[in-house]
Design a protein around this motif. Structure first.
Motif, PDB file in Angstrom:
ATOM      1  N   SER A 229     -12.663  -3.982 -29.399  1.00 16.78           N
ATOM      2  CA  SER A 229     -13.752  -3.458 -28.675  1.00 16.78           C
ATOM      3  C   SER A 229     -14.841  -4.620 -28.391  1.00 16.78           C
ATOM      4  O   SER A 229     -15.480  -4.496 -27.369  1.00 16.78           O
ATOM      5  N   VAL A 230     -14.760  -5.711 -29.134  1.00 15.68           N
ATOM      6  CA  VAL A 230     -15.790  -6.765 -28.584  1.00 15.68           C
ATOM      7  C   VAL A 230     -15.587  -7.440 -27.405  1.00 15.68           C
ATOM      8  O   VAL A 230     -16.217  -7.497 -26.456  1.00 15.68           O
ATOM      9  N   SER A 231     -13.874  -7.514 -27.152  1.00 17.28           N
ATOM     10  CA  SER A 231     -13.354  -8.224 -26.181  1.00 17.28           C
ATOM     11  C   SER A 231     -13.817  -7.249 -24.660  1.00 17.28           C
ATOM     12  O   SER A 231     -14.152  -7.632 -23.754  1.00 17.28           O
ATOM     13  N   SER A 236     -16.696  -6.782 -20.109  1.00 21.03           N
ATOM     14  CA  SER A 236     -17.909  -5.868 -18.980  1.00 21.03           C
ATOM     15  C   SER A 236     -18.973  -6.506 -18.554  1.00 21.03           C
ATOM     16  O   SER A 236     -19.545  -6.548 -17.674  1.00 21.03           O
ATOM     17  N   GLU A 237     -19.661  -7.103 -19.754  1.00 19.97           N
ATOM     18  CA  GLU A 237     -21.081  -8.060 -19.453  1.00 19.97           C
ATOM     19  C   GLU A 237     -20.786  -9.141 -18.809  1.00 19.97           C
ATOM     20  O   GLU A 237     -21.766  -9.408 -17.874  1.00 19.97           O
ATOM     21  N   SER A 251     -23.744 -17.309 -19.661  1.00 21.08           N
ATOM     22  CA  SER A 251     -23.936 -18.263 -20.626  1.00 21.08           C
ATOM     23  C   SER A 251     -24.032 -17.604 -22.035  1.00 21.08           C
ATOM     24  O   SER A 251     -23.390 -18.167 -23.143  1.00 21.08           O
ATOM     25  N   GLN A 252     -24.831 -16.758 -21.997  1.00 21.74           N
ATOM     26  CA  GLN A 252     -24.844 -15.635 -23.166  1.00 21.74           C
ATOM     27  C   GLN A 252     -23.750 -15.131 -23.537  1.00 21.74           C
ATOM     28  O   GLN A 252     -23.451 -15.122 -24.919  1.00 21.74           O
ATOM     29  N   VAL A 253     -22.993 -14.716 -22.885  1.00 22.03           N
ATOM     30  CA  VAL A 253     -21.798 -14.121 -23.154  1.00 22.03           C
ATOM     31  C   VAL A 253     -20.705 -15.280 -23.893  1.00 22.03           C
ATOM     32  O   VAL A 253     -19.989 -14.927 -24.798  1.00 22.03           O
ATOM     33  N   SER A 254     -20.687 -16.318 -23.096  1.00 20.73           N
ATOM     34  CA  SER A 254     -19.887 -17.589 -23.487  1.00 20.73           C
ATOM     35  C   SER A 254     -20.459 -17.679 -24.991  1.00 20.73           C
ATOM     36  O   SER A 254     -19.316 -17.951 -25.733  1.00 20.73           O
ATOM     37  N   SER A 278      -6.794 -12.937 -26.197  1.00 23.01           N
ATOM     38  CA  SER A 278      -7.346 -12.105 -25.318  1.00 23.01           C
ATOM     39  C   SER A 278      -8.859 -12.604 -25.447  1.00 23.01           C
ATOM     40  O   SER A 278      -9.320 -12.954 -24.307  1.00 23.01           O
ATOM     41  N   LEU A 279      -9.319 -12.953 -26.650  1.00 25.23           N
ATOM     42  CA  LEU A 279     -10.932 -13.256 -26.588  1.00 25.23           C
ATOM     43  C   LEU A 279     -10.999 -14.516 -26.138  1.00 25.23           C
ATOM     44  O   LEU A 279     -11.978 -15.050 -25.460  1.00 25.23           O
TER      45      LEU A 279
END
Length: 288
Positions: A229-231, A236-237, A251-254, A278-279
């Motif tokens: 679910s996190v992935s 999407s973000e 950068s925030q997603v990274s 996957s993550l």
């Protein structure tokens, strides 16, 4: 607090020092330099005779200088002909703020008392970074599903406009420099072995790039329990950030992916699970 130093260069080219009219080229990076940083003034000298070279500064920085006008910073004798370099490096806080200093490189042929020295000069004003600021983060205790507000305020500096940036320590950029002093964003969870503490660094710089930093911590717990679910959510973000050409969002997603990889113990697996893989692939895509 935690001022960050950088090195700037001023390049001086002095050729044929035995000539009455030497060819001199000056290419300074800026007429204002950060008082808190070290700066290198680089010189390249070409001569067909032996010579000595000296760096001077005016007004004098020495309290023992009687005329309080011009002080020698360094001198070197060159016992060979051809091209060479002779640099001078300032130290943080060596000079006073907002005074105009004239730096001079003087080159004199050796054994020629009647020869006029060749010299080149440039003016520099040393600028100090913003002071007396404060970093406010709300909430101070939240989770990976809460929206955090970061506010960098009360900075004092006359060289406007100021620009602000936010970083997750040690080096994960969240918001690059902008004139907006606040930001709202999601944070990945902190380290579970350290009570989920997350350190945030606020950076602020003036128009001449003199920069100050402040650091504050918040607690970010992990509500999410499913790697898949996190992935899916972060994928999407990330796609939205790419579509909107928003490097801050990317950068925030990274940064958040790195937090989850750690908290889900993906780094410690000798053979990562499919979910961790996957993550991890998603993390790699943010670096491209």
């Amino acid at each position: 607090d935690g001022l960050r130093s950088s090195v700037s260069s001023i390049v001086l080219l002095v050729s044929d020092v035995s000539s009455v009219f030497p060819v001199i080229s000056i290419s300074p990076p800026s007429s204002r330099l950060d008082l808190t940083s070290s700066h290198v003034f680089e010189s390249s000298i070409t001569s067909s005779s032996l010579y000595s070279a000296s760096w001077f500064v005016s007004p004098s920085t020495s309290t023992n200088n009687n005329n309080n006008n011009n002080s020698s910073l360094s001198t070197k004798q060159f016992n060979f002909v051809g091209s060479s370099t002779y640099n001078y490096q300032t130290q943080p806080f060596q000079f006073s703020e907002r005074l105009t200093y004239t730096f001079t490189l003087r080159v004199s042929p050796t054994g020629c008392s009647n020869c006029k020295p060749n010299e080149v000069s440039f003016d520099v004003v040393f600028n100090s970074p913003p002071v007396n600021g404060k970093l406010v983060i709300s909430p101070s205790n939240g989770s990976d599903q809460d929206l955090f507000t970061m506010l960098s305020v009360n900075w004092i500096d006359s060289d406007l406009p100021l620009r602000y940036s936010f970083v997750r320590s040690p080096a994960a950029l969240l918001v690059d420099f902008t004139e907006t002093s606040w930001s709202e964003l999601y944070l990945g969870p902190g380290d579970s072995s350290n009570n989920f503490k997350v350190w945030i660094v606020a950076r602020v710089c003036d128009i001449y790039n003199a920069t100050s930093e402040l650091e504050s911590s918040v607690r970010v717990t992990m509500v999410s329990t499913s790697i898949s679910s996190v992935s899916s959510r972060l994928s999407s973000e990330l796609n939205l950030g790419v579509i909107q050409n928003d490097p801050n969002r990317v950068s925030q997603v990274s940064s958040r992916i790195s937090s989850y990889l750690s908290n889900f113990n993906c780094y410690s697996q000798s053979t990562p699970s499919a979910e961790c893989s996957s993550l991890g692939e998603l993390k790699l895509s943010t670096l491209q």
